[in-house]
Design an enzyme around this catalytic site. Structure first.
Site, mmCIF file in Angstrom:
data_model
loop_
_atom_site.group_PDB
_atom_site.id
_atom_site.type_symbol
_atom_site.label_atom_id
_atom_site.label_comp_id
_atom_site.label_asym_id
_atom_site.label_seq_id
_atom_site.Cartn_x
_atom_site.Cartn_y
_atom_site.Cartn_z
ATOM 1 N N GLY A 1 -5.701 0.037 9.372
ATOM 2 C CA GLY A 1 -4.683 -0.523 10.261
ATOM 3 C C GLY A 1 -4.540 -2.021 10.080
ATOM 4 N N ARG A 2 -5.306 -2.562 9.139
ATOM 5 C CA ARG A 2 -5.333 -4.007 8.888
ATOM 6 C C ARG A 2 -5.563 -4.751 10.195
ATOM 7 N NH1 ARG A 2 -3.496 -6.506 3.963
ATOM 8 N NH2 ARG A 2 -2.581 -4.527 3.438
ATOM 9 N N ASP B 1 5.494 -4.991 6.012
ATOM 10 C CA ASP B 1 5.937 -6.318 6.422
ATOM 11 C C ASP B 1 6.005 -7.312 5.246
ATOM 12 O OD1 ASP B 1 6.230 -8.309 8.718
ATOM 13 O OD2 ASP B 1 4.541 -9.120 7.584
ATOM 14 N N THR C 1 4.468 2.279 5.669
ATOM 15 C CA THR C 1 3.077 1.815 5.735
ATOM 16 C C THR C 1 2.344 2.686 6.756
ATOM 17 O OG1 THR C 1 1.605 0.077 6.562
ATOM 18 C CG2 THR C 1 3.855 -0.023 7.333
ATOM 19 N N ASP D 1 2.823 -1.078 11.955
ATOM 20 C CA ASP D 1 2.814 -2.405 12.583
ATOM 21 C C ASP D 1 4.141 -3.142 12.416
ATOM 22 O OD1 ASP D 1 2.575 -2.672 9.864
ATOM 23 O OD2 ASP D 1 1.065 -4.236 9.921
ATOM 24 N N ARG E 1 0.893 -4.975 -5.177
ATOM 25 C CA ARG E 1 1.023 -6.141 -4.293
ATOM 26 C C ARG E 1 1.202 -7.318 -5.258
ATOM 27 N NH1 ARG E 1 -0.851 -4.043 0.718
ATOM 28 N NH2 ARG E 1 -2.603 -2.617 0.567
ATOM 29 N N ASP F 1 0.156 1.670 8.662
ATOM 30 C CA ASP F 1 -0.312 0.832 9.773
ATOM 31 C C ASP F 1 0.578 0.884 11.017
ATOM 32 O OD1 ASP F 1 -2.282 0.087 8.023
ATOM 33 O OD2 ASP F 1 -1.335 -1.807 7.463
ATOM 34 N N GLY G 1 0.832 -1.210 0.000
ATOM 35 C CA GLY G 1 0.000 0.000 0.000
ATOM 36 C C GLY G 1 0.865 1.257 0.000
HETATM 37 O O1 F6P Z 1 -1.499 -1.628 4.756
HETATM 38 C C1 F6P Z 1 -2.066 -0.391 4.498
HETATM 39 C C2 F6P Z 1 -3.564 -0.514 4.341
HETATM 40 O O2 F6P Z 1 -4.081 0.786 4.070
HETATM 41 C C3 F6P Z 1 -4.285 -1.148 5.501
HETATM 42 O O3 F6P Z 1 -4.493 -0.270 6.571
HETATM 43 C C4 F6P Z 1 -5.563 -1.597 4.832
HETATM 44 O O4 F6P Z 1 -6.158 -2.693 5.526
HETATM 45 C C5 F6P Z 1 -5.086 -2.037 3.483
HETATM 46 O O5 F6P Z 1 -3.863 -1.351 3.242
HETATM 47 C C6 F6P Z 1 -6.046 -1.734 2.357
HETATM 48 O O6 F6P Z 1 -5.522 -2.260 1.195
HETATM 49 P P1 F6P Z 1 -6.030 -1.838 -0.245
HETATM 50 O O7 F6P Z 1 -5.579 -0.427 -0.507
HETATM 51 O O8 F6P Z 1 -5.355 -2.807 -1.151
HETATM 52 O O9 F6P Z 1 -7.510 -1.960 -0.243
#
Ligand code: F6P
Length: 335
Positions: free
Chosen positions: A171-172, A103, A126, A130, A72, A128, A11
């Site tokens: 925040g996943r 991560d 990120t 984390d 990704r 998050d 992300g």
């Molecule tokens: O890892 C960053 C993040 O924004 C998380 O907080 C969230 O769960 C995820 O990516 C969302 O992913 P995407 O942008 O692929 O929907």
């Protein structure tokens, strides 16, 4: 080392551009050639890269997102994918690689480093926050500020209508954004995956707040509270936990309740001073690490110090939420 590559993966996070700028200009300062690899590991496997100049990173320090684009890359997780990436690195003569991401991106980076064919360093990027081994990741501070800005606005309407607002944040599977933004935004309740919660108790708190004269109630909910990793892009397929909490509170308390899913608003916008500063320090240090011949490490910040942490240490543990901060937020909203 003569030539290195830099990519952003996973992300996007505000401050990634400032990190790219620092990597490129530090490398050029040492007369190294530097290539910007587009679309993360996907671009690496498919040889999608451009040579970077000082001008190519001009006017980006204040911009969110990533000029290199990101992805990704599922294909990169396979053995075949990694072989392809290593072959491209070799054919391009890239002896070093800077991976800016979270991560998941670091796991790929660590495998490339373990091959011994390229020196790899990670920059935590990120929203998050984390990643163990660093107090902050690039992008987190901006995301939290975005959430607090939204809460400030929501508060105006919440007070005027005396409503309950459930604000769901990203925040996943971690609650760092929810906790920081909830504390700084003065939320009545903060629900995060790392701490137990009880919706009955939550409703009692909301009602007790109104009885004590509060004009509204703001409940910050981390998207990961239901446990388990939230799959990327799940927005269209699954119901957000915020709606479940909101429905429960409205039915149980009879109070008018609204739910706001902040979503990708949190990831955008100009990076804060903290994110730009961290990104710049991390970018410069990453190049120093590669020049010194070290590999398989992440650069991070602990206290006021920029540090290097081996990837194995990063993967060995889960970053803990500061429990006392969560308790404090609860105490302040109950009094
Ligand atoms: O890892 C960053 C993040 O924004 C998380 O907080 C969230 O769960 C995820 O990516 C969302 O992913 P995407 O942008 O692929 O929907």
């Amino acid at each position: 080392m003569r030539r290195l590559g830099v990519l952003t993966s996973g992300g996007d996070a505000p401050g990634m551009n400032a990190a790219i700028r620092a990597v490129v200009r530090t490398a050029l300062h040492y007369e190294l050639e530097v290539y910007g690899i587009r679309h993360g590991f996907h671009g690496l496997m498919h040889d999608d890269m451009v040579q970077m100049s000082s001008r190519s990173v001009g006017d980006i320090i204040h911009r969110g997102g990533t000029i290199l684009r990101t992805a990704r890359a599922e294909e990169f997780r396979t053995e075949e994918g990694k072989k392809r990436a290593l072959a491209v690195l070799e054919s391009r003569g890239l002896e070093g690689l800077v991976v800016i991401g979270g991560d998941g991106s670091f796991r790929g980076a660590a495998e490339l480093a373990a091959s011994g064919k390229v020196k790899v360093v990670g920059i935590p990027g990120t929203i998050d926050n984390d990643i163990p081994g660093t107090d902050f990741t690039v992008g987190f501070d901006t995301a939290v500020n975005n959430v607090v800005d939204a809460i400030n606005k929501i508060r105006d309407t919440a007070t005027s209508h005396e409503r309950v607002y459930v604000v769901e944040v990203m925040g996943r599977h971690t609650g760092f954004i929810a906790l920081s933004a909830g504390l700084a935004g003065g939320a009545e309740s903060i629900l995060i995956p790392e701490e137990p919660y009880d919706l009955e108790e939550l409703c009692a708190r909301v009602l007790s707040g109104y009885r004590r004269g509060k004009s509204h109630s703001i409940i910050v909910v981390a998207e990961g509270i239901e446990g388990g990793p939230v799959p990327p892009g799940r927005g269209c397929e699954l119901e957000s936990p915020g709606f479940k909490v909101g429905r429960y509170v409205q039915q149980r308390t009879g109070l008018e309740t609204r739910v706001i899913i902040l979503g990708h608003i949190q990831r955008g916008g100009t990076p804060t001073v903290l994110d730009r500063t961290l990104a710049t320090l991390f970018g410069a240090r990453a190049v120093e690490v590669l020049r010194a011949g070290r590999s398989g490490v992440m650069v991070g910040v602990q206290g006021q110090q920029v540090v290097e942490v081996p990837f194995e240490e990063v993967f060995a543990r889960k970053k803990a939420i500061p429990h006392e901060v969560w308790q404090l937020a609860n105490v302040l909203s109950l009094t």
